[in-house]
Design an enzyme around this catalytic site. Structure first.
Site, PDB file in Angstrom:
ATOM      1  N   ALA A  33       9.936 -18.572  -6.394  1.00  0.00           N
ATOM      2  CA  ALA A  33      10.572 -18.399  -7.704  1.00  0.00           C
ATOM      3  C   ALA A  33      11.287 -19.670  -8.152  1.00  0.00           C
ATOM      4  CB  ALA A  33      11.547 -17.223  -7.669  1.00  0.00           C
ATOM      5  N   GLY A  90      -0.858 -11.508   1.025  1.00  0.00           N
ATOM      6  CA  GLY A  90      -1.777 -10.758   0.182  1.00  0.00           C
ATOM      7  C   GLY A  90      -2.288 -11.513  -1.017  1.00  0.00           C
ATOM      8  N   GLY A  91      -1.585 -11.404  -2.139  1.00  0.00           N
ATOM      9  CA  GLY A  91      -2.037 -12.045  -3.358  1.00  0.00           C
ATOM     10  C   GLY A  91      -1.111 -11.740  -4.506  1.00  0.00           C
ATOM     11  N   HIS A  98       7.749  -2.990   5.897  1.00  0.00           N
ATOM     12  CA  HIS A  98       6.303  -3.186   5.845  1.00  0.00           C
ATOM     13  C   HIS A  98       5.706  -2.438   7.029  1.00  0.00           C
ATOM     14  CE1 HIS A  98       2.332  -4.986   5.838  1.00  0.00           C
ATOM     15  NE2 HIS A  98       2.597  -5.552   4.673  1.00  0.00           N
ATOM     16  N   GLU A 100      -1.931  -6.520   3.938  1.00  0.00           N
ATOM     17  CA  GLU A 100      -2.517  -5.253   3.523  1.00  0.00           C
ATOM     18  C   GLU A 100      -3.992  -5.396   3.204  1.00  0.00           C
ATOM     19  OE1 GLU A 100      -0.395  -3.284   0.449  1.00  0.00           O
ATOM     20  OE2 GLU A 100       1.435  -3.100   1.617  1.00  0.00           O
ATOM     21  N   ARG A 112      -6.277  -3.535   5.664  1.00  0.00           N
ATOM     22  CA  ARG A 112      -6.516  -2.125   5.332  1.00  0.00           C
ATOM     23  C   ARG A 112      -7.298  -1.991   4.028  1.00  0.00           C
ATOM     24  NH1 ARG A 112      -1.014  -0.036   4.677  1.00  0.00           N
ATOM     25  NH2 ARG A 112      -0.311  -2.177   4.936  1.00  0.00           N
ATOM     26  N   ARG A 164       3.863   1.548   0.781  1.00  0.00           N
ATOM     27  CA  ARG A 164       4.416   1.071   2.051  1.00  0.00           C
ATOM     28  C   ARG A 164       5.441   2.028   2.650  1.00  0.00           C
ATOM     29  NH1 ARG A 164       5.094  -5.370   0.460  1.00  0.00           N
ATOM     30  NH2 ARG A 164       2.904  -5.913   0.850  1.00  0.00           N
ATOM     31  N   HIS A 218      11.120  -5.700   5.365  1.00  0.00           N
ATOM     32  CA  HIS A 218      10.217  -6.643   4.706  1.00  0.00           C
ATOM     33  C   HIS A 218      10.745  -7.162   3.371  1.00  0.00           C
ATOM     34  CE1 HIS A 218       6.564  -8.649   3.668  1.00  0.00           C
ATOM     35  NE2 HIS A 218       6.284  -7.836   2.654  1.00  0.00           N
ATOM     36  N   HIS A 219      11.236  -6.281   2.522  1.00  0.00           N
ATOM     37  CA  HIS A 219      11.635  -6.702   1.180  1.00  0.00           C
ATOM     38  C   HIS A 219      12.876  -5.930   0.752  1.00  0.00           C
ATOM     39  CE1 HIS A 219      10.399  -8.685  -2.652  1.00  0.00           C
ATOM     40  NE2 HIS A 219      11.141  -7.732  -3.190  1.00  0.00           N
ATOM     41  N   ARG A 252       8.373  -1.529  -3.338  1.00  0.00           N
ATOM     42  CA  ARG A 252       7.558  -2.576  -3.962  1.00  0.00           C
ATOM     43  C   ARG A 252       6.099  -2.426  -3.544  1.00  0.00           C
ATOM     44  NH1 ARG A 252       5.441  -7.245  -2.356  1.00  0.00           N
ATOM     45  NH2 ARG A 252       6.622  -7.355  -0.410  1.00  0.00           N
ATOM     46  N   GLY A 294       1.582  -7.162  -3.408  1.00  0.00           N
ATOM     47  CA  GLY A 294       1.023  -7.997  -4.463  1.00  0.00           C
ATOM     48  C   GLY A 294       1.943  -8.174  -5.645  1.00  0.00           C
ATOM     49  N   ALA A 325       5.214  -8.854  -5.441  1.00  0.00           N
ATOM     50  CA  ALA A 325       6.249  -9.864  -5.203  1.00  0.00           C
ATOM     51  C   ALA A 325       5.808 -11.214  -5.736  1.00  0.00           C
ATOM     52  CB  ALA A 325       6.572  -9.968  -3.714  1.00  0.00           C
TER      53      ALA A 325
END
Length: 611
Positions: free
Chosen positions: A65, A99-100, A294, A307, A310, A331, A433-434, A473, A476, A478
């Site tokens: 960010a 992830g993405g 997560h 992820e 999966r 999640r 995780h978040h 969340r 993807g 984030a």
């Protein structure tokens, strides 16, 4: 294969400020003293010896960010902007993203015939967040998500493959074309762009207070270097991009007691500093008790399995060899299901077709955390689960996949039947995780007080912000969050400065590159060049060590597979410390522990030949 070279850069102590090149801009530190630690200096507050500097915009945090905000602000025309980062490297948690980036209505979706919409993106995100999200922020994120993909690609990134992730109604997550992890790609692209734009990033420099004028507007930042020297940077605007608090176990437990004892996927710098600084200014907080785990993290190494494993077909089985959940649920749902199994763990099982579809899996195999076998029975035996049950589970899943309907758990996306040997499995457990909660902002990223009034000149983006993700969340979101709101923060800060006196010439000058690290003690080795190998985070690390006049004078990483944006801190710090002390008994780097160990092991092996 990667090759890194480090012949020893200036160590941050009493010497001049060091400069580090991390495939990005000239990174330096404000540190010059080495006389006291950060906590002591912060406690002293401002004093007559405090150095004064000036900038128009100060960005606190060089994660995804913060770097995005910096690039966007300079692209709009900002001329006097600096980034402060307390860690020895850029990237924050972003470099760990696997992830993405979720985006709707993109050309890449259209090319694959994927029907998606901003409205569906908003619906999925609100549903995933249990409608606790701020719908206005979610709307902005979804509306600007396609532009975020375009922007990342324009600055040198690569988001061109679309995949399926949990909680999304359609294929929406955009990933690199080689299906590798998104984080290192994005951080490398941002670093390169910052270098091109000549943006100064001061590493190992921790912001401790944001200063306001009598009228309540931002007027400066107090920062402290690693050596403890305090600085005040006068400025007109501040962008908070310090990330969340997932690595601050006390803060996590303060807001969510049932997470006591959980490990974390976060880097060690994710300690909630920005939230504390914002609270000092009476900023409002949103959803601060919403902390996500997560579900698929290796509990021994805290490695997070993307992820995408999966999403590309893997299933989860318990210690009896049975499936127990829709693997593509959100999640929080999958994490809770795992915690209800024996040992509060499970195994992620997949076959060769899944491995072939996702290059990120090679990292896990290189780390030695994936079990491989030729048949389901052999895999079950290696895992210690019931052979007949695991075989039956895989056969049943293959039937569901062929029929296109999972009548047991309702999984809709079943890419492959999982029938191509060999077979693989990785141990999984949930980890912190978040942190969804954080500072309250409006849709322009202005930081708001509890009463909804803005703090003039203060903006925020990324995981330090609350309200975007609600109670959970989606994977993807984030990366979408940091790019969309990072760009908005950079743009808003630019507009604010332009409307409040305009920009000044750059006054935060960078230090020249420091001298190479020099031996502080005499070594006792035979002159020559020696090679050695050690085990790093993602496989073997090979180094070349040069000994001259009995002392180690240079160390080069000639072959390794370490993660860009993480290993560089170990390469810099560990190798320079070895050169200074002529010993491999030196401290490693937090956040790059395995890389540090691998480098030390490799150098030690090389020096065995020099005795």
């Amino acid at each position: 294969m990667k090759k890194g070279k480090f012949a020893g850069l200036a160590v941050m102590a009493a010497a001049a400020a060091a400069v580090i090149a991390l495939s990005g801009p000239i990174y330096t530190s404000l540190d010059k003293s080495g006389k006291k630690n950060v906590q002591e200096a912060a406690a002293e507050g401002r004093n007559e010896n405090e150095k004064e500097k000036q900038a128009d915009i100060v960005i606190i945090g060089a994660g995804g960010a913060g770097m995005t905000a910096a690039v966007e602000a300079v692209q709009k025309g900002a001329t006097n902007l600096v980034v402060l980062e307390k860690m020895p490297i850029t990237g924050g948690n972003t470099v760990r993203a696997t992830g993405g980036l979720n985006a709707a209505e993109t050309p890449y979706q259209e090319a694959e015939g994927i029907e998606d919409s901003v409205e569906l993106f908003v619906e999925d995100t609100m549903k995933g967040g249990k409608d606790l999200n701020d719908p206005k922020l979610v709307q902005v994120m979804a509306e600007q998500s396609a532009d975020a993909v375009t922007w990342v690609n324009e600055i040198g990134g690569d988001l061109s493959v679309v995949g399926q992730f949990g909680g999304a109604s359609v294929k929406r997550i955009h990933r690199p074309s080689d299906t590798s992890a998104v984080g290192p790609m994005l951080v490398n692209a941002l670093n390169a762009k910052l270098k091109e734009l000549d943006v100064p990033v001061f590493l190992e420099t921790e912001a401790v207070h944001i200063l306001l004028s009598e009228e309540g507007a931002v007027q400066g930042v107090q920062a402290v270097t690693k050596g403890g020297e305090p600085y005040t940077i006068s400025c007109k605007a501040v962008i908070l991009a310090t990330g969340g608090f997932g690595a601050n176990s006390e803060m996590v437990v303060k807001y969510k007691k049932d997470l006591d004892g959980f490990c974390t996927t976060n880097h060690s710098g994710a300690t909630g500093d920005g939230i504390v600084m914002a609270e000092e200014l009476k900023a409002g907080l949103v959803d601060i008790d919403q902390i996500q785990t997560h579900p698929t993290v290796n509990p021994d190494t805290t490695t997070m399995y993307t992820e995408g494993v999966r999403g590309n077909g893997a299933i989860l089985v318990n210690r009896s060899g049975k499936r127990f959940v829709n693997e593509l649920e959100t999640r929080d749902v999958v994490s809770e299901a795992i915690l209800n199994q024996e040992g509060k763990t499970c195994f992620m099982v997949f076959d060769q077709s899944v491995r072939d579809s996702l290059s990120a899996i090679e990292k896990y195999i290189g780390q030695g955390i994936i079990t491989q076998a030729d048949t389901p029975e052999e895999l079950a035996e290696a895992l210690g689960v019931d052979k007949d049950q695991l075989k039956a589970t895989l056969e049943q899943y293959a039937k569901y996949q062929a029929e296109g309907k999972d009548t047991e758990f309702g999984r809709e996306s079943m890419e492959v039947p999982l029938s191509m040997p060999p077979y693989y499995a990785g141990l999984c457990a949930p980890a912190v995780h978040h942190t969804m909660g954080g500072v309250k902002i409006d849709t322009t990223t202005q930081v708001l007080k509890e009463d909804g009034s803005a703090i003039p000149g203060l903006f925020a983006a990324g995981e330090v912000v609350g309200g975007v993700h609600g109670a959970n969340r989606l994977g993807g979101n984030a990366v979408t969050d940091i790019v969309v709101f990072g760009r908005l923060a950079g743009s808003a800060a630019y507009d604010y400065v332009a409307a409040n006196g305009g920009f000044t010439e750059k006054t935060m000058k960078l230090a020249e590159e420091g001298d190479a690290a020099q031996p502080e003690v005499k070594g006792n080795y035979k002159d020559g060049t020696y090679t050695g190998t050690g085990k790093g985070n993602n496989g073997e690390i090979t180094v070349e060590v040069v000994v001259k006049d009995g002392s180690v004078t240079a160390i080069e990483l000639t072959d390794h597979h370490e993660t860009p944006g993480i290993y560089e801190a170990a390469e810099k710090t560990v190798t320079s410390s070895i050169i200074r002390t002529q010993s491999t008994s030196v401290d490693g780097v937090s956040g790059a522990t395995n890389s540090s160990k691998g480098i030390k092991e490799a150098v030690a092996a090389a020096l065995e030949k020099a005795k």
